[in-house]
Enzyme design. Structure first.
Site, mmCIF file in Angstrom:
data_model
loop_
_atom_site.group_PDB
_atom_site.id
_atom_site.type_symbol
_atom_site.label_atom_id
_atom_site.label_comp_id
_atom_site.label_asym_id
_atom_site.label_seq_id
_atom_site.Cartn_x
_atom_site.Cartn_y
_atom_site.Cartn_z
ATOM 1 N N PRO A 1 0.823 -1.178 0.071
ATOM 2 C CA PRO A 1 0.090 -0.227 0.067
ATOM 3 C C PRO A 1 0.840 1.324 0.210
ATOM 4 O O PRO A 1 1.855 1.613 0.678
ATOM 5 C CB PRO A 1 -0.752 -0.212 1.377
ATOM 6 C CG PRO A 1 0.100 -0.917 2.179
ATOM 7 C CD PRO A 1 0.641 -1.848 1.238
ATOM 8 N N MET A 2 0.836 2.177 -0.912
ATOM 9 C CA MET A 2 1.422 3.411 -0.842
ATOM 10 C C MET A 2 0.618 4.612 -1.404
ATOM 11 O O MET A 2 -0.038 4.482 -2.474
ATOM 12 C CB MET A 2 2.609 3.368 -2.084
ATOM 13 C CG MET A 2 3.764 2.263 -1.619
ATOM 14 S SD MET A 2 5.031 2.483 -2.795
ATOM 15 C CE MET A 2 4.787 1.478 -3.954
ATOM 16 N N CYS B 1 2.096 3.079 9.746
ATOM 17 C CA CYS B 1 2.286 4.303 9.145
ATOM 18 C C CYS B 1 3.297 5.351 10.184
ATOM 19 O O CYS B 1 2.672 5.422 11.153
ATOM 20 C CB CYS B 1 0.998 4.978 8.612
ATOM 21 S SG CYS B 1 1.567 6.644 7.719
ATOM 22 N N GLY C 1 10.330 -4.710 3.406
ATOM 23 C CA GLY C 1 11.451 -3.841 3.660
ATOM 24 C C GLY C 1 12.480 -4.218 2.784
ATOM 25 O O GLY C 1 13.155 -5.188 3.034
ATOM 26 N N GLY D 1 7.288 -2.304 -1.864
ATOM 27 C CA GLY D 1 6.697 -0.731 -2.099
ATOM 28 C C GLY D 1 7.688 0.291 -2.952
ATOM 29 O O GLY D 1 7.404 0.215 -4.178
ATOM 30 N N ARG D 2 8.894 0.891 -2.296
ATOM 31 C CA ARG D 2 9.577 1.667 -3.140
ATOM 32 C C ARG D 2 10.145 1.107 -4.570
ATOM 33 O O ARG D 2 10.569 1.672 -5.443
ATOM 34 C CB ARG D 2 10.621 2.464 -2.125
ATOM 35 C CG ARG D 2 10.101 3.379 -1.332
ATOM 36 C CD ARG D 2 11.039 3.655 -0.067
ATOM 37 N NE ARG D 2 11.548 2.363 0.443
ATOM 38 C CZ ARG D 2 12.434 2.247 1.549
ATOM 39 N NH1 ARG D 2 13.043 3.281 1.652
ATOM 40 N NH2 ARG D 2 12.744 1.055 2.137
HETATM 41 C C1 LIG Z 1 4.948 6.887 -1.095
HETATM 42 C C2 LIG Z 1 4.626 5.907 0.016
HETATM 43 C C3 LIG Z 1 3.664 5.710 0.447
HETATM 44 C C4 LIG Z 1 3.229 4.781 1.559
HETATM 45 N N1 LIG Z 1 2.025 4.718 2.017
HETATM 46 C C5 LIG Z 1 1.596 3.516 2.879
HETATM 47 C C6 LIG Z 1 0.215 3.285 3.257
HETATM 48 O O1 LIG Z 1 -0.732 4.002 2.758
HETATM 49 N N2 LIG Z 1 0.102 2.223 4.154
HETATM 50 C C7 LIG Z 1 0.938 1.679 4.376
HETATM 51 O O2 LIG Z 1 0.614 0.527 5.213
HETATM 52 N N3 LIG Z 1 2.235 1.606 4.014
HETATM 53 C C8 LIG Z 1 2.547 2.852 3.354
HETATM 54 N N4 LIG Z 1 3.705 3.068 2.982
HETATM 55 C C9 LIG Z 1 4.965 2.093 3.512
HETATM 56 C C10 LIG Z 1 4.902 0.896 2.321
HETATM 57 O O3 LIG Z 1 3.873 0.100 2.204
HETATM 58 C C11 LIG Z 1 6.233 -0.095 2.919
HETATM 59 O O4 LIG Z 1 5.884 -0.750 4.035
HETATM 60 C C12 LIG Z 1 7.630 0.678 3.011
HETATM 61 O O5 LIG Z 1 7.743 1.506 1.899
HETATM 62 C C13 LIG Z 1 8.793 -0.311 2.942
HETATM 63 O O6 LIG Z 1 8.752 -1.246 1.923
HETATM 64 P P1 LIG Z 1 9.894 -0.750 0.773
HETATM 65 O O7 LIG Z 1 11.457 -0.974 1.436
HETATM 66 O O8 LIG Z 1 9.658 -2.082 -0.196
HETATM 67 O O9 LIG Z 1 9.608 0.304 0.140
HETATM 68 C C14 LIG Z 1 4.232 3.916 1.765
HETATM 69 C C15 LIG Z 1 5.732 3.964 1.578
HETATM 70 C C16 LIG Z 1 5.811 5.010 0.549
HETATM 71 C C17 LIG Z 1 7.312 4.939 -0.020
#
Ligand SMILES: Cc1cc2nc3c(=O)[nH]c(=O)nc-3n(C[C@H](O)[C@H](O)[C@H](O)COP(=O)(O)O)c2cc1C
Length: 325
Positions: free
Chosen positions: A18-19, A103, A205, A228-229
């Protein structure tokens, strides 16, 4: 490898995170088309839904082609969280209701006492999950962090409470709230959670490619990984990770032509859903993500950040890739 969340079959182990501002319907469709087994929608506020906030309701938009899809809610108050979950259960065609307990942004985690702030209150977590599970028909899942800060890492304790309350799966973003997005995700926390519960655990992560996905799956034993990213400007990541996990192969990166076509397709689907003004504004963020690693793109980045219309955006992209095929 397929796995199940409740009765729901998930065809592979690669999940879109979710982002907020990113994981909307067009991006979820791209992610599913390129091989995500499950996609999470951006979080919606419980109070926004219950107070009939039009902007919040629009965030619930989805299509059947992106299923299976998990709709995430955030909040801090038991009653409004439960009512928001009931609202989604009735009005959304999503497959899973996910609760945000991770969050870190101050507006959510401090001002609203929601998101990662809940990690400080395992009793409240239990009550929220138990009540929601009782009142809705869709499977309920929860997304947590390792803990609030390094001196209160409690993901295992919280995960056990979440399981006892009837959750169907749990996602662990293995950083504390105080880490934000800095440092590295701690795979040992995901491993410890996986060993402590019997429901599926989704690790999250720093997964950015096949090898990092495989490392997380192998080291922690988690059932799936969430990205995510690594998916920003890069929906191909799902196909690449699937190929790596299945056959150990590194697929070639997309060509410039594919990147160009994807940018325009993404732009057009955002414009169709949100109108030209908002679609182009949103693409101003996605544009630079798609151009990551492409040489000599700094002037294009600048042009895209000022584009006002769909045609202007496409013209800039076309011109650039004509000279950088
Ligand atoms: C732009 C952005 C928006 C995000 N929005 C949410 C969200 O709405 N809900 C949530 O649980 N996590 C949110 N996250 C966190 C991501 O879901 C994820 O847990 C976090 O980026 C770590 O994963 P990654 O290392 O693959 O990016 C967000 C992250 C980013 C970068």
């Amino acid at each position: 490898m397929a796995f199940k969340i409740g009765q729901l079959n998930i065809e592979n182990q690669i999940i879109l995170a979710p982002m907020a501002g990113v994981s909307n319907s067009p991006f979820r469709i791209l992610s599913r088309n390129y091989g995500a087994g499950l996609v999470f929608a951006e979080m919606v506020s419980d109070k926004g839904l219950l107070y009939e906030n039009e902007k919040t309701k629009k965030l619930l938009y989805m299509t059947d082609i992106e299923k299976p899809m998990a709709q995430q809610i955030f909040g801090s108050d038991l009653e409004t969280m439960v009512n928001a979950a009931i609202y989604i259960d009735k009005h959304s065609n999503c497959d899973i209701i996910d609760i945000n307990m991770g969050c870190p942004v101050p507006k959510v985690a401090i001002k609203a006492q929601a998101g990662a702030s809940l990690m400080k209150n395992p009793d409240l977590i239990y009550d929220i999950v138990r009540e929601i599970v009782k009142k809705v028909s869709k499977p309920v899942t929860v997304k947590i962090r390792s803990g609030w800060d390094h001196s209160s890492v409690n993901a295992v304790e919280v995960a056990k409470r979440i399981e006892a309350a009837g959750s169907s799966a749990i996602t662990v973003h293995a950083r504390t709230r105080s880490q934000g997005y800095s440092g590295l995700a701690d795979l040992d926390v995901i491993k410890a959670v996986k060993e402590a519960v019997n429901i599926p655990v989704i690790g999250n992560g720093d997964v950015i490619d096949g090898p990092s996905a495989k490392r997380m799956l192998d080291y922690t034993g988690c059932d799936a990984v969430m990205i995510g990213r690594g998916a920003l400007g890069n929906p191909w990541i799902f196909r690449e990770i699937n190929a790596y996990l299945k056959d150990g192969v590194h697929l070639p990166r997309p060509t410039h032509q594919e990147i160009k076509e994807m940018m325009i397709m993404h732009l057009d689907s955002l414009v169709e859903l949100k109108g030209e003004h908002t679609g182009v504004l949103e693409m101003r963020s996605h544009g630079p993500w798609y151009l990551k690693g492409i040489e000599h793109a700094s002037s294009l980045r600048k042009q895209l950040s000022q584009a006002k219309t769909r045609n202007e955006f496409v013209q800039y992209v076309d011109d650039f890739f004509k000279h950088h095929a």
